[in-house]
Design a protein around this motif. Structure first.
Motif, PDB file in Angstrom:
ATOM      1  N   LEU A 155       2.825  -6.658  12.531  1.00 20.26           N
ATOM      2  CA  LEU A 155       1.843  -5.904  11.739  1.00 20.26           C
ATOM      3  C   LEU A 155       1.864  -4.421  12.084  1.00 20.26           C
ATOM      4  O   LEU A 155       1.677  -3.567  11.204  1.00 20.26           O
ATOM      5  CB  LEU A 155       0.445  -6.472  11.965  1.00 20.26           C
ATOM      6  CG  LEU A 155       0.124  -7.811  11.290  1.00 20.26           C
ATOM      7  CD1 LEU A 155      -1.266  -8.287  11.685  1.00 20.26           C
ATOM      8  CD2 LEU A 155       0.217  -7.685   9.770  1.00 20.26           C
ATOM      9  N   THR A 161       4.139  -2.343   9.986  1.00 20.41           N
ATOM     10  CA  THR A 161       3.967  -2.277   8.534  1.00 20.41           C
ATOM     11  C   THR A 161       2.982  -1.203   8.092  1.00 20.41           C
ATOM     12  O   THR A 161       3.063  -0.725   6.958  1.00 20.41           O
ATOM     13  CB  THR A 161       3.459  -3.630   8.000  1.00 20.41           C
ATOM     14  OG1 THR A 161       2.192  -3.940   8.597  1.00 20.41           O
ATOM     15  CG2 THR A 161       4.450  -4.736   8.347  1.00 20.41           C
ATOM     16  N   ILE A 172      -5.402  -1.672  12.356  1.00 16.77           N
ATOM     17  CA  ILE A 172      -5.023  -3.085  12.353  1.00 16.77           C
ATOM     18  C   ILE A 172      -5.890  -3.778  13.397  1.00 16.77           C
ATOM     19  O   ILE A 172      -5.832  -3.439  14.575  1.00 16.77           O
ATOM     20  CB  ILE A 172      -3.533  -3.266  12.686  1.00 16.77           C
ATOM     21  CG1 ILE A 172      -2.671  -2.414  11.768  1.00 16.77           C
ATOM     22  CG2 ILE A 172      -3.138  -4.734  12.578  1.00 16.77           C
ATOM     23  CD1 ILE A 172      -1.207  -2.390  12.178  1.00 16.77           C
ATOM     24  N   VAL A 208       3.492  -6.481   4.369  1.00 18.91           N
ATOM     25  CA  VAL A 208       2.937  -7.391   5.367  1.00 18.91           C
ATOM     26  C   VAL A 208       3.447  -8.816   5.145  1.00 18.91           C
ATOM     27  O   VAL A 208       3.860  -9.500   6.104  1.00 18.91           O
ATOM     28  CB  VAL A 208       1.390  -7.360   5.325  1.00 18.91           C
ATOM     29  CG1 VAL A 208       0.800  -8.479   6.184  1.00 18.91           C
ATOM     30  CG2 VAL A 208       0.876  -6.018   5.816  1.00 18.91           C
TER      31      VAL A 208
END
Length: 780
Positions: A406, A409, A416, A444
């Motif tokens: 994550l 991305t 996040i 994602v």
């Protein structure tokens, strides 16, 4: 303090005095031998003069005896000087004190005898004057040497007073008697002076000892405290400093800070490389400001050696200042760790809910039409299977890998966060258009989809995403709920995709929440009802068992079918309680049926995960007094396909109870059939989907009959569900491998009261050669 000490010291207290006080007192008696030498020479010379003047031989003997006693006392002084270092206890010191007093008393007694002889055997005024004056002068010095023990002062005074007074009273006239009377207050005065001197000196000695002890303790405490401390006088000079301050400033332990100025101490720290020159000047300015009294707040200084010190100042009445220097490095690290634990997830290192909430509030406050934001609610698909099959440790490894992917991305400006469990949230801000949010969601999904290596185990994982955009001012909680509803929709659409929030989802969510509330009320009021659908034996054409089917009659929704509320109950965690109610009611109802007609009850896989099914079944059978062979537990293939150790154990226990176990919806799962051999099963119920279109589908017939024959050869009873036409019934009845059938053609589900009437009617009717007329009782 001195009053307290005096109350502890009686007059006769050698033993009461501590060694550090008593031993020096005894040593003072033997300290100066020159006084003894001079006194012996002068006194013995005076006695010899009176002998020369009076020619009295007894006076000569007195002089010789005095010299001998003086020599003995001198030898005693030299012996003590040689052995004084070995005298460490009061008992030994007391013996040396007695020896000294014995010698001194002998000297004084000889002086008294001298006066007695001179007065009683001679009529020479010179002899009177010299003997009495020398004796009184010698006795007057007793309190100066022997004040340490009042008893010894009295003994020595008596040694002189008794012979002198006796001579005056026995051989003198009335004037001599007056003189004798005056000697008594003189000697008493000497005693009182000795007592006062002793008390004053002991008070001083005790006070000095206590002050020294206090100073030692203060020095020990000062140099062992964990903080640096120094005290400045009104001239800004250090008067007190401890060793910790030397260590903190990088100075040698023996470096004396006393008398140093503030600037000198800071410069020493700069030279030692512990503080930069800029920080040193700042430190001096801050300390000067606080020493001047304009500010007294603590302040923090970061040192060059990665340590952090906090300076606290306290003003004194004389214009000075106490400075406390505390090393708060560990405290700052602990505070930083606590802050990190409170704001970040311990497993993944991502921000947690609290951090996400704060950032959302800030972003939403700054919202503008050209400065929008979006929330991505991410959930891993089938993460629970990873935990169940590989364990929570590898599940945590998967979450860590997901967090790493994550991070690659999103932008640095995006947040996040791990929301909890296998849920993650990305706050995307700012965005200019909704296309940016869709692009991120696609990145994602592509990043998370694929294979993960979890300690040698390969796992394929996908994710679902719900997206909500703040197109206007919105509450943070509502913002998250919108994304959560979109996530729910994405999962219902097949997982592995993303979905935008739409306004209609809110209505669906409200309806679902209302359904959840009503379902909970129905469970509490036991409003859920059981309908029963019979299973017919193909050989006897009679009812052999009845399947309990759950129904929910609702005053607004009408009759709610299980497919509409059982998934909701499973998500709410109510399925175990519902299953327990169903099992108890079904067993209680079966107890009223005639013959050996059994009842079949479906159990959810979640019941096996969250409760002790065998124990509850055993208790229910005992409570309802139903024989175990009349109870059939129906399990879906998904429950059996787990084939976990616990499932096996539970099924074995049910088998030992005598309960029959059936496989419901047989043939619909995508897995092998090895469980038919390994698990203690009694019956399979072939799903009704295999009967659909069978009238004109030879391959379907072959598949259906093949499954039935395979199960029969394994020793299992075979039931076919969903019989709706006469042709289907004739086809199934022609096969010996099929034991029972169930379907709307023969009987629809009906309430318990109607079923009881049917069962009693069929039990009294004679055996039939044809099938009974279909019973149309289902209201749902």
């Amino acid at each position: 303090m001195s009053r307290a000490l005096r109350t502890r010291r009686p007059l006769q207290e050698h033993e009461a005095l501590p060694p550090e006080i008593y031993l020096p007192l005894v040593a003072s008696l033997y300290k100066d031998g020159r006084t003894l030498l001079v006194g012996t020479i002068l006194v013995s010379g005076a006695i010899f003069v009176t002998y020369w003047k009076t020619s009295d031989i007894l006076l000569f003997y007195c002089a010789v005896a005095f010299v001998l006693v003086g020599c003995a006392r001198g030898l005693l002084l030299r012996t003590y000087a040689r052995l004084c270092t070995t005298i460490t206890s009061n008992e030994v010191a007391k013996r040396w004190e007695h020896r000294y007093v014995a010698g001194a008393s002998a000297s004084v007694a000889l002086l008294g005898i001298w006066c007695y002889v001179a007065f009683s055997r001679n009529s020479d005024p010179f002899a009177y004057l010299v003997s009495f004056s020398m004796t009184i002068a010698y006795v007057a010095g007793i309190f100066a040497r022997n004040f340490g023990n009042i008893r010894f002062v009295i003994v020595q005074a008596l040694c002189a007073w008794v012979p002198m007074t006796a001579a005056l009273l026995l051989y003198g006239n009335s004037f001599d008697w007056i003189f004798a009377g005056l000697l008594t207050p003189l000697f008493l005065g000497i005693k009182f002076i000795a007592e006062r001197l002793r008390s004053t000196l002991l008070d001083a000695v005790f006070a000095s000892r206590d002050m020294a002890l206090l100073a030692k303790r203060f020095d020990t405490a000062l140099n062992n405290m964990p903080h640096g401390l120094c005290m400045f006088d009104s001239k800004r000079r250090i008067v007190v400093a401890n060793q910790t301050l030397n260590q903190q400033m990088g100075l040698p332990p023996d470096f004396e800070l006393k008398g140093s100025s503030l600037r000198h101490v800071v410069e020493c720290g700069v030279e030692a490389g512990l503080i930069s020159r800029v920080s040193g000047r700042t430190l001096i300015d801050r300390l000067d400001t606080r020493l001047s009294g304009s500010d007294d707040a603590p302040f923090v200084v970061d040192m060059q050696n990665s340590r952090t010190f906090e300076f606290t100042l306290q003003a004194m009445e004389d214009g000075g200042m106490v400075v406390l220097v505390e090393d708060i490095t560990e405290r700052k690290l602990a505070e930083a760790k606590i802050y990190h634990l409170a704001r970040f997830d311990a497993l993944t290192g991502l921000p947690n809910r609290a951090t996400l909430r704060d950032r959302m509030e800030r972003v939403l406050t700054e919202w503008r039409c050209d400065n929008m934001c979006a929330i991505h609610f991410i959930d891993l698909d089938r993460f629970k299977q990873v935990n169940d099959t590989l364990g929570h440790t590898r599940g945590d490894m998967l979450l860590e890998d997901v967090a790493k992917r994550l991070r690659g991305t999103a932008r640095d400006a995006d947040v996040i966060a791990r929301f909890g469990g296998d849920e993650f949230v990305i706050l995307q801000a700012p965005i200019k258009s909704l296309d940016q949010a869709e692009a991120l969601a696609t990145r994602v999904l592509n990043a998370l989809a694929g294979t993960y290596d979890l300690d040698g185990h390969k796992v394929v994982v996908s994710a679902s995403i719900g997206i909500a955009a703040a197109k206007s001012q919105i509450d943070p909680d509502q913002f998250l709920r919108n994304a959560d509803m979109a996530l729910y929709q994405a999962k219902s659409e097949g997982r592995g995709t993303w979905c935008w929030f739409e306004a209609k989802m809110e209505a669906s969510a409200q309806a679902r929440r209302a359904l959840e509330i009503d379902l909970r009320k129905a469970l509490e009021s036991e409003s859920l009802e059981l309908y029963y659908q019979p299973l017919f034996n193909l050989k006897t054409k009679r009812i052999s068992a009845c399947e309990a089917l759950l129904r929910w009659p609702h005053h607004e929704r009408g009759m709610v079918l299980p497919a509409d509320f059982i998934p909701v109950a499973e998500e709410m965690g109510l399925i175990v309680e519902i299953g327990n109610q169903v099992l108890y009611k079904a067993c209680l109802e079966c107890r009223q049926w005639p013959g050996d007609i059994a009842v079949a009850v479906n159990l959810s896989p979640i019941q096996f995960d969250r409760s002790n099914v065998p124990a509850f079944v055993r208790d229910t059978l005992a409570a309802t007094n139903l024989p175990a062979y009349r109870l059939e537990i129906e399990l879906t293939e998904s429950t059996l396909l787990r084939d976990t150790r616990r499932t096996r154990a539970d099924l074995r226990q049910l088998e030992e109870l005598g309960v029959k176990i059936s496989v419901d919806d047989f043939g619909t799962a995508y897995s092998g059939l090895s469980y038919l051999r390994s698990l203690p099963l009694n019956k399979v119920k072939i799903d009704q989907s295999f009967l659909q279109g069978i009238d004109h589908d030879e391959r379907g017939v072959t598949l259906l009959l093949g499954m039935a024959r395979l199960s029969a050869k394994l020793g299992l009873r075979v039931v076919v569900e969903g019989v709706e036409t006469e042709e289907q019934l004739e086809l199934l009845a022609a096969e010996d491998c099929i034991d029972e059938v169930q379907g709307y053609l023969l009987c629809r589900p009906m309430p318990a009261a109607d079923l009881r009437k049917l069962l009693h009617a069929t039990s009294l009717a004679p055996a039939q050669a044809s099938w009974p007329n279909p019973v149309q009782k289902d209201v749902a």
